[in-house]
Write an enzyme that holds these catalytic residues in place. Structure first.
Site, PDB file in Angstrom:
ATOM      1  N   LYS A   1      11.356  92.368  20.844  1.00  0.00           N
ATOM      2  CA  LYS A   1      11.495  92.415  22.532  1.00  0.00           C
ATOM      3  C   LYS A   1      11.717  93.932  22.325  1.00  0.00           C
ATOM      4  CE  LYS A   1      14.391  91.287  24.971  1.00  0.00           C
ATOM      5  NZ  LYS A   1      15.321  91.930  26.297  1.00  0.00           N
ATOM      6  N   ASN A   2      12.940  93.864  21.963  1.00  0.00           N
ATOM      7  CA  ASN A   2      13.714  95.874  22.361  1.00  0.00           C
ATOM      8  C   ASN A   2      12.798  97.012  22.254  1.00  0.00           C
ATOM      9  OD1 ASN A   2      15.165  94.292  24.896  1.00  0.00           O
ATOM     10  ND2 ASN A   2      16.914  93.652  22.693  1.00  0.00           N
TER      11      ASN A   2
ATOM     12  N   ARG B   1      14.344  94.521  33.160  1.00  0.00           N
ATOM     13  CA  ARG B   1      15.143  95.101  32.586  1.00  0.00           C
ATOM     14  C   ARG B   1      13.994  96.855  32.438  1.00  0.00           C
ATOM     15  NH1 ARG B   1      19.667  97.371  34.788  1.00  0.00           N
ATOM     16  NH2 ARG B   1      20.370  98.613  33.079  1.00  0.00           N
TER      17      ARG B   1
ATOM     18  N   ARG C   1      11.430  84.793  28.718  1.00  0.00           N
ATOM     19  CA  ARG C   1      10.955  86.337  28.808  1.00  0.00           C
ATOM     20  C   ARG C   1      11.404  87.020  27.000  1.00  0.00           C
ATOM     21  NH1 ARG C   1      15.247  88.063  33.167  1.00  0.00           N
ATOM     22  NH2 ARG C   1      13.609  89.167  34.543  1.00  0.00           N
TER      23      ARG C   1
ATOM     24  N   ASP D   1      23.172  90.548  21.371  1.00  0.00           N
ATOM     25  CA  ASP D   1      22.417  89.293  22.025  1.00  0.00           C
ATOM     26  C   ASP D   1      22.453  88.144  21.149  1.00  0.00           C
ATOM     27  OD1 ASP D   1      21.255  91.797  23.526  1.00  0.00           O
ATOM     28  OD2 ASP D   1      19.914  92.389  22.564  1.00  0.00           O
TER      29      ASP D   1
ATOM     30  N   ARG E   1      25.053  95.570  35.298  1.00  0.00           N
ATOM     31  CA  ARG E   1      23.888  96.807  34.202  1.00  0.00           C
ATOM     32  C   ARG E   1      23.645  98.859  35.040  1.00  0.00           C
ATOM     33  NH1 ARG E   1      19.437  92.359  31.855  1.00  0.00           N
ATOM     34  NH2 ARG E   1      19.800  94.126  30.232  1.00  0.00           N
ATOM     35  N   PRO E   2      24.724  99.083  35.774  1.00  0.00           N
ATOM     36  CA  PRO E   2      24.182 100.810  36.145  1.00  0.00           C
ATOM     37  C   PRO E   2      23.227 101.189  35.553  1.00  0.00           C
ATOM     38  CG  PRO E   2      26.036 100.551  35.001  1.00  0.00           C
ATOM     39  CD  PRO E   2      26.118  99.032  35.324  1.00  0.00           C
ATOM     40  N   ILE E   3      22.421 102.208  36.113  1.00  0.00           N
ATOM     41  CA  ILE E   3      21.751 103.031  35.352  1.00  0.00           C
ATOM     42  C   ILE E   3      21.986 104.770  35.221  1.00  0.00           C
ATOM     43  CG2 ILE E   3      19.399 102.001  35.002  1.00  0.00           C
ATOM     44  CD1 ILE E   3      18.781 103.698  37.379  1.00  0.00           C
ATOM     45  N   ASP E   4      23.296 105.056  35.647  1.00  0.00           N
ATOM     46  CA  ASP E   4      24.041 106.206  35.960  1.00  0.00           C
ATOM     47  C   ASP E   4      23.987 106.926  34.532  1.00  0.00           C
ATOM     48  OD1 ASP E   4      25.895 104.318  34.742  1.00  0.00           O
ATOM     49  OD2 ASP E   4      27.806 105.648  34.740  1.00  0.00           O
TER      50      ASP E   4
ATOM     51  N   ILE F   1      30.325  94.435  25.004  1.00  0.00           N
ATOM     52  CA  ILE F   1      29.210  95.245  25.697  1.00  0.00           C
ATOM     53  C   ILE F   1      29.067  94.604  26.856  1.00  0.00           C
ATOM     54  CG2 ILE F   1      26.890  96.021  25.102  1.00  0.00           C
ATOM     55  CD1 ILE F   1      28.390  97.054  23.070  1.00  0.00           C
TER      56      ILE F   1
ATOM     57  N   CYS G   1      18.789  90.092  32.693  1.00  0.00           N
ATOM     58  CA  CYS G   1      19.493  88.548  33.115  1.00  0.00           C
ATOM     59  C   CYS G   1      20.647  89.578  33.629  1.00  0.00           C
ATOM     60  CB  CYS G   1      19.527  88.637  32.050  1.00  0.00           C
ATOM     61  SG  CYS G   1      18.201  88.041  30.786  1.00  0.00           S
TER      62      CYS G   1
HETATM   63  N1  EPU Z   1      25.835 101.185  31.049  1.00  0.00           N
HETATM   64  C1  EPU Z   1      26.327 101.589  32.101  1.00  0.00           C
HETATM   65  N2  EPU Z   1      25.170 102.903  32.577  1.00  0.00           N
HETATM   66  C2  EPU Z   1      24.297 103.071  31.989  1.00  0.00           C
HETATM   67  C3  EPU Z   1      23.665 102.377  30.889  1.00  0.00           C
HETATM   68  C4  EPU Z   1      24.493 101.267  30.930  1.00  0.00           C
HETATM   69  O1  EPU Z   1      27.285 101.653  32.197  1.00  0.00           O
HETATM   70  O2  EPU Z   1      23.453 103.666  32.601  1.00  0.00           O
HETATM   71  C5  EPU Z   1      26.813  99.909  30.106  1.00  0.00           C
HETATM   72  C6  EPU Z   1      26.034  98.872  31.013  1.00  0.00           C
HETATM   73  O3  EPU Z   1      26.633  98.144  31.578  1.00  0.00           O
HETATM   74  C7  EPU Z   1      26.305  98.216  28.806  1.00  0.00           C
HETATM   75  C8  EPU Z   1      26.226  98.993  28.560  1.00  0.00           C
HETATM   76  O4  EPU Z   1      26.143  99.891  28.935  1.00  0.00           O
HETATM   77  O5  EPU Z   1      27.739  97.468  29.551  1.00  0.00           O
HETATM   78  C9  EPU Z   1      25.338  98.930  27.351  1.00  0.00           C
HETATM   79  O6  EPU Z   1      23.908  98.619  28.103  1.00  0.00           O
HETATM   80  P1  EPU Z   1      22.825  99.407  27.029  1.00  0.00           P
HETATM   81  O7  EPU Z   1      22.351 100.439  27.664  1.00  0.00           O
HETATM   82  O8  EPU Z   1      22.984  99.499  25.791  1.00  0.00           O
HETATM   83  O9  EPU Z   1      21.956  98.159  27.489  1.00  0.00           O
HETATM   84  P2  EPU Z   1      19.987  98.053  27.909  1.00  0.00           P
HETATM   85  O10 EPU Z   1      20.107  99.705  27.455  1.00  0.00           O
HETATM   86  O11 EPU Z   1      20.179  98.096  29.166  1.00  0.00           O
HETATM   87  C10 EPU Z   1      19.577  97.563  25.631  1.00  0.00           C
HETATM   88  C11 EPU Z   1      18.869  95.554  25.291  1.00  0.00           C
HETATM   89  C12 EPU Z   1      20.054  94.273  25.626  1.00  0.00           C
HETATM   90  C13 EPU Z   1      21.140  94.507  24.407  1.00  0.00           C
HETATM   91  C14 EPU Z   1      21.254  95.493  24.851  1.00  0.00           C
HETATM   92  C15 EPU Z   1      22.334  96.686  23.887  1.00  0.00           C
HETATM   93  C16 EPU Z   1      16.360  95.948  26.365  1.00  0.00           C
HETATM   94  C17 EPU Z   1      15.576  96.489  27.325  1.00  0.00           C
HETATM   95  N3  EPU Z   1      18.071  95.502  26.418  1.00  0.00           N
HETATM   96  O12 EPU Z   1      19.626  96.543  27.218  1.00  0.00           O
HETATM   97  O13 EPU Z   1      19.494  93.325  25.482  1.00  0.00           O
HETATM   98  O14 EPU Z   1      21.878  93.402  25.214  1.00  0.00           O
HETATM   99  O15 EPU Z   1      20.331  97.021  25.345  1.00  0.00           O
HETATM  100  O16 EPU Z   1      21.872  96.097  22.411  1.00  0.00           O
HETATM  101  O17 EPU Z   1      16.234  96.510  25.099  1.00  0.00           O
HETATM  102  C18 EPU Z   1      18.957  90.791  25.736  1.00  0.00           C
HETATM  103  O18 EPU Z   1      18.113  91.283  25.086  1.00  0.00           O
HETATM  104  O19 EPU Z   1      18.871  89.804  25.549  1.00  0.00           O
HETATM  105  C19 EPU Z   1      19.503  91.868  25.905  1.00  0.00           C
HETATM  106  C20 EPU Z   1      20.250  91.905  27.280  1.00  0.00           C
END
Ligand code: EPU
Length: 417
Positions: free
Chosen positions: A22-23, A92, A396, A304, A121-124, A326, A116
């Site tokens: 998926k990811n 996401r 999903r 995960d 889940r910020p995008i900063d 995480i 989810c």
């Molecule tokens: N974070 C920030 N700012 C950002 C981005 C992330 O503070 O701009 C924080 C998040 O809040 C979190 C940590 O950094 O605490 C990790 O976030 P990351 O960006 O690595 O996660 P993601 O890319 O949003 C992907 C997977 C997740 C998986 C994580 C970690 C996708 C769509 N999602 O999320 O998958 O848990 O990497 O491996 O690829 C799942 O499949 O159940 C799932 C949630």
């Protein structure tokens, strides 16, 4: 509306074949839009997150041709319009269109992504990366407008090794002038899959899978073909089911190395399994030893698999601790495991689980994707009937989960309500 109904206690015997990750798929589909051409993606999982991405791709006037799990995306007539809020919040991974469209057109308008509810889940980190490449970010309510006259390569040090930010910055940087270096990059194997796709399209990227990724900007990208790697989290979920109920349960079509951290914990717990090149055969364990697990970025124990693993812990002889590092809120399944009879004490993101407890079926709700997977595991071992509501979360990310489990002997079905 639908619900999943499970009769617990049946052994799992036969073969489960794992689909594409998926990811990885959720990044490869937007990545195809970087080319002004036709791209082919093989082994795309049949999950609703895929369908949500297809809707965005079509919204942007690109064609999708799908035959089974092979898709072709034609982005030659792409129209870079605002991605509506309704589409942006469906998942996401809609955030990947930010990097892709910014990279290709130096302009993108969309809304804050969905996903989810497992933390804020910020995008900063994504936005800081785009800004470092020269983009201007304007935020109006939930809407984001990203603009640049030109993008210029830079050295970007991520404050956290975010998977999404690493991939998104790669997307924006492929067309930037000069060299971009991402430091403290995420090392997840899915990122290697994305790099391979981009390089086949003509990008010049090195280092995915390590903490330093180097991207030399290019002028154009052409069509390419890529195969999605096997889903290590789907595989891990079924391996855990095998440890609870397996009678030579074979989890096939995987890369066992990607599940190293999980397999090490299972060995510590006393689970017996046999690893081959692309499969694992797992057998039910009657005497799980207690373990402690702390989730970490790859190659550590994956967040995960936290929730499915916590179900195994309810069956260990002694005290286990599951600590999430995480996400802030990967705890939605615990009240339901308690309702099923598990002995769990929560302290923030740390669960102390005392086993072994007999679980008894009851009504539950999937609060997020992996919480839903955990409740399926619990339902499969519980006495009697377990019902799971809000199953959209599960669909999903787990393709054909009902068929895959029914084929190996589980009593599980989806009912309309
Ligand atoms: N974070 C920030 N700012 C950002 C981005 C992330 O503070 O701009 C924080 C998040 O809040 C979190 C940590 O950094 O605490 C990790 O976030 P990351 O960006 O690595 O996660 P993601 O890319 O949003 C992907 C997977 C997740 C998986 C994580 C970690 C996708 C769509 N999602 O999320 O998958 O848990 O990497 O491996 O690829 C799942 O499949 O159940 C799932 C949630």
């Amino acid at each position: 509306m639908e619900r999943i109904v499970i009769e617990g206690g049946f052994p799992l015997k036969g073969t489960i074949t794992i689909g594409g990750a998926k990811n990885s798929a959720v990044a490869l589909i937007p990545a195809a839009l970087l080319a002004n051409d036709i791209c082919t993606i093989k082994n795309v999982p049949n999950i609703t997150d895929r369908d949500a991405l297809f809707d965005i791709v079509k919204w942007l006037n690109c064609d999708i041709n799908q035959e089974g799990n092979i898709i072709k995306i034609d982005s030659r007539k792409l129209n870079n319009i605002l991605i509506s809020e309704e589409l942006s919040v469906r998942l996401r991974a809609s955030y990947y269109f930010m990097g892709v469209l910014l990279g290709k057109y130096k302009h993108v308008e969309m809304y804050f992504p969905g996903g989810c509810n497992i933390g804020s889940r910020p995008i900063d980190i994504h936005l800081a990366g785009f800004k470092a490449l020269g983009a201007k970010v304007t935020k109006r309510g939930h809407k984001y407008i990203l603009d640049a006259d030109e993008l210029k390569g830079n050295t970007i040090n991520l404050k956290f090794a975010s998977v999404g930010a690493t991939i998104n910055i790669m997307f924006a940087a492929v067309y930037a002038k000069g060299t971009t270096i991402i430091k403290n990059a995420a090392k997840e194997v899915e990122i290697i899959n994305i790099m391979d796709f981009l390089n086949k399209m003509g990008a010049k990227i090195k280092g995915a899978g390590t903490d330093t990724i180097t991207i030399e900007g290019v002028e154009s990208l052409h069509g390419a073909e890529i195969e999605v790697i096997p889903d290590r989290i789907e595989a891990g979920t079924y391996i855990l089911m095998g440890a609870l109920l397996g009678d030579n349960l074979k989890v096939d079509g995987i890369i066992p190395e990607h599940n190293k951290a999980l397999l090490e914990k299972l060995t510590e717990m006393g689970v017996s399994y046999e690893v081959s090149k692309n499969s694992i055969v797992v057998n039910k364990c009657d005497n799980f030893k207690p373990v402690n697990v702390t989730t970490e970025v790859y190659p550590g124990f994956p967040t995960d698999l936290n929730q499915p693993m916590s179900v195994l812990m309810t069956q260990a002889n002694g005290t286990c601790v599951m600590e999430e590092t995480i996400w802030e809120k990967r705890i939605g399944h615990y009240p339901y495991l308690q309702k099923l009879g598990a002995n769990i004490t929560l302290d923030g993101n740390k669960a102390t689980i005392i086993g072994k407890t007999k679980l008894k079926g009851c009504e539950t709700n999937a609060t997020d994707l992996r919480a839903g997977a955990a409740l399926i595991l619990a339902g499969l071992i519980a006495e009697g009937t377990t019902t799971i509501y809000d199953i959209d979360y599960i669909l999903r990310g787990y393709e054909n989960i009902i068929n895959k489990l029914t084929n190996v002997g589980a009593k599980i079905s989806i009912e309309k309500i």
